[in-house]
Design a protein around this motif. Structure first.
Motif, short mmCIF file in Angstrom:
data_model
loop_
_atom_site.label_atom_id
_atom_site.label_comp_id
_atom_site.label_asym_id
_atom_site.label_seq_id
_atom_site.Cartn_x
_atom_site.Cartn_y
_atom_site.Cartn_z
N TYR A 271 -2.34 -11.55 1.68
CA TYR A 271 -2.20 -10.22 2.28
C TYR A 271 -1.18 -10.30 3.40
N ASP B 66 -5.48 -0.15 11.77
CA ASP B 66 -4.53 0.20 10.71
C ASP B 66 -4.64 -0.76 9.54
N MET B 67 -4.63 -2.05 9.85
CA MET B 67 -4.65 -3.05 8.80
C MET B 67 -5.96 -3.03 8.02
N ASP C 126 -5.82 0.00 5.68
CA ASP C 126 -4.94 -0.23 4.53
C ASP C 126 -5.54 -1.25 3.56
N LEU C 127 -6.12 -2.31 4.10
CA LEU C 127 -6.71 -3.32 3.23
C LEU C 127 -7.86 -2.75 2.42
N HIS D 78 0.81 -1.21 0.00
CA HIS D 78 0.00 0.00 0.00
C HIS D 78 0.85 1.27 0.00
N SER E 264 -6.43 -0.72 -0.30
CA SER E 264 -5.82 -1.54 -1.35
C SER E 264 -6.88 -2.15 -2.25
N GLY F 166 0.10 -4.32 4.10
CA GLY F 166 -0.37 -3.17 4.86
C GLY F 166 0.38 -3.03 6.17
#
Length: 326
Positions: free
Chosen positions: A135, A115-116, A119-120, A54, A123, A94
Motif C-alpha cells: 500500500y 485520509d489514508m 482511502d484504504l 484509489h 480500496s 491512497g
C-alpha cells in the motif's frame, strides 16, 4: 517474462513488469470480457503484479458518467470472477488529491492518518479483498513527520489490512528520514518507490504537473545506494513519445516535453535497434529499465491485450547497455 524480482526482506516475488490500471474501465476493461483479455494475457505471460490507485480514472467521463475508483472496481471484478487473489501481488495507493472536487488543486494532498484510513477502507471494499500486498502513499506532505506517516502504515500492517508499504512522489530526503526511523523501530520500512523514470527522463523538460517527483539527482543516487527499496517507475513509455516519433515522424512530437535534442537522437536510432533485436518500439523503451544501475520493475499501462503481450516480450531480450548511451 524472466525470473521474478525478489523484494528484499519480504516474502514477495514480483514479475519484472507490473500491470498499470490507470486506464482500466476507460481504454480497456469497459466490459468483463475485455478486462479478462487484458488481465488474462498479463497472467499468461508470467505477470503477477497489478498496480492500482484509489483515484485512477476518476477524471474520466465514460458513457456520460464519472465514476470514482473505477480502476479498482474493474480490478476487483476481475479478481472476484477468477478467484485468483492469492496468486496476485496487489498494490494500490491512497492520499491523492481529489479529482472530482470542483476546485481541484493537485497541491492539496490528503495523506493524514484519517485520509489514508478512509482511502484504504474504500480500496479494500471496492477491490473485494481483505488485504493489500503493498500500500502506497500516493503523495507526501512535508508538514507531517515521517514518524507519524510510518506509524500510520504500521498500524495498517498490525491490523492485517496491508502487508507492506511504499511511497510515491516522495523526495530522497524524506525517504532517508523514514528509513532511519524504521531502522530505529525495527520495521521493514519502505519496500518500493513509485516515481517518474523512463528512457527520456534525462533530457526531457518538466511536465505541467509539478507535484510529480523525477528519479534524478539526489533521488537517483538514493536508489543506487538503497537497493532494498525497489524502484517502480511510472510513465515508463515516455507518454508515447518514441512510439509517435517512429510512426509519424519528428514533426508529430515537437510539442512534447520529451522533444529535446537528446531524446531526438535516441528516437533516430530506433529503426537500427529494432532491426538489431527484431523487436518493437515498446521493447526498446521498456528495455531501458533492464540496464539501469538499480533494480527497476516498471509499471506498464496497456492499450489492450495485444500491447500487454508485446510489452512482456521485453524481459526475454538481452539488451546491450551501449544501446542506451545517447
Amino acid at each position: 517474462m524472466r525470473q521474478n524480482v525478489i523484494l528484499a526482506h519480504t516474502d514477495l516475488a514480483v514479475s519484472p513488469m507490473g500491470l498499470g490500471t490507470v486506464d482500466a474501465g476507460v481504454r480497456w476493461g469497459k466490459d468483463p470480457a475485455d478486462a479478462d483479455r487484458v488481465f488474462g494475457t498479463f497472467v499468461d505471460w508470467g505477470g503477477n503484479l497489478i498496480d492500482c490507485a484509489h483515484v485512477y480514472a476518476d477524471w474520466q467521463i465514460v458513457d456520460g458518467r464519472q465514476e470514482t475508483a473505477r480502476a479498482e472496481r474493474v480490478t476487483g471484478d476481475w479478481l472476484q470472477r477468477h478467484g485468483n487473489r492469492d496468486k496476485i501481488v496487489l498494490m494500490t495507493k491512497g492520499g491523492h488529491p481529489v479529482y472530482t472536487h470542483p476546485s481541484m488543486d493537485l497541491h492539496i494532498n490528503r495523506v493524514t492518518r484519517a485520509d489514508m484510513r478512509g482511502d484504504l477502507e474504500g480500496s479494500l471494499r471496492i477491490l473485494r479483498t481483505d488485504y493489500i500486498d503493498i500500500y502506497f502513499y500516493h503523495r507526501d506532505d512535508p508538514r507531517i513527520s515521517v514518524e507519524e506517516m510510518v506509524e500510520t502504515m504500521q498500524d495498517f500492517v498490525r491490523e492485517g489490512k496491508i502487508r507492506y508499504f511504499g511511497v510515491s512522489n516522495w523526495s530522497a530526503s524524506r525517504q532517508r528520514a523514514a528509513d532511519a526511523y524504521c531502522r530505529k523501530m525495527g520495521y521493514r520500512g519502505i519496500v518500493a518507490d513509485q516515481a517518474l523514470l523512463n528512457l527520456g527522463t534525462k533530457y526531457m523538460r518538466p511536465l505541467a504537473d509539478d507535484t510529480l517527483v523525477y528519479v534524478k539527482g539526489d533521488l537517483y543516487d538514493y536508489h543506487r545506494e538503497n537497493q532494498e527499496n525497489l524502484m517502480m517507475p511510472y510513465m515508463g513509455n515516455c507518454s508515447g513519445f518514441f512510439h509517435l516519433y517512429h510512426s509519424k515522424g519528428e514533426s508529430a512530437v515537437l510539442d512534447s516535453p520529451y522533444a529535446t535534442e537528446g531524446n531526438l537522437r535516441m528516437a533516430r536510432r530506433l529503426p537500427q535497434l529494432m532491426e538489431k533485436y527484431g523487436c518493437a518500439v515498446t521493447n526498446l523503451v521498456l528495455g531501458y529499465f533492464t540496464q539501469e544501475s538499480f533494480p527497476c520493475v516498471p509499471l506498464y499501462g496497456p492499450l489492450d491485450a495485444a500491447s500487454v503481450a508485446e510489452a512482456a516480450k521485453t524481459f526475454d531480450i538481452s539488451f546491450d547497455p551501449e544501446d542506451y548511451v545517447f
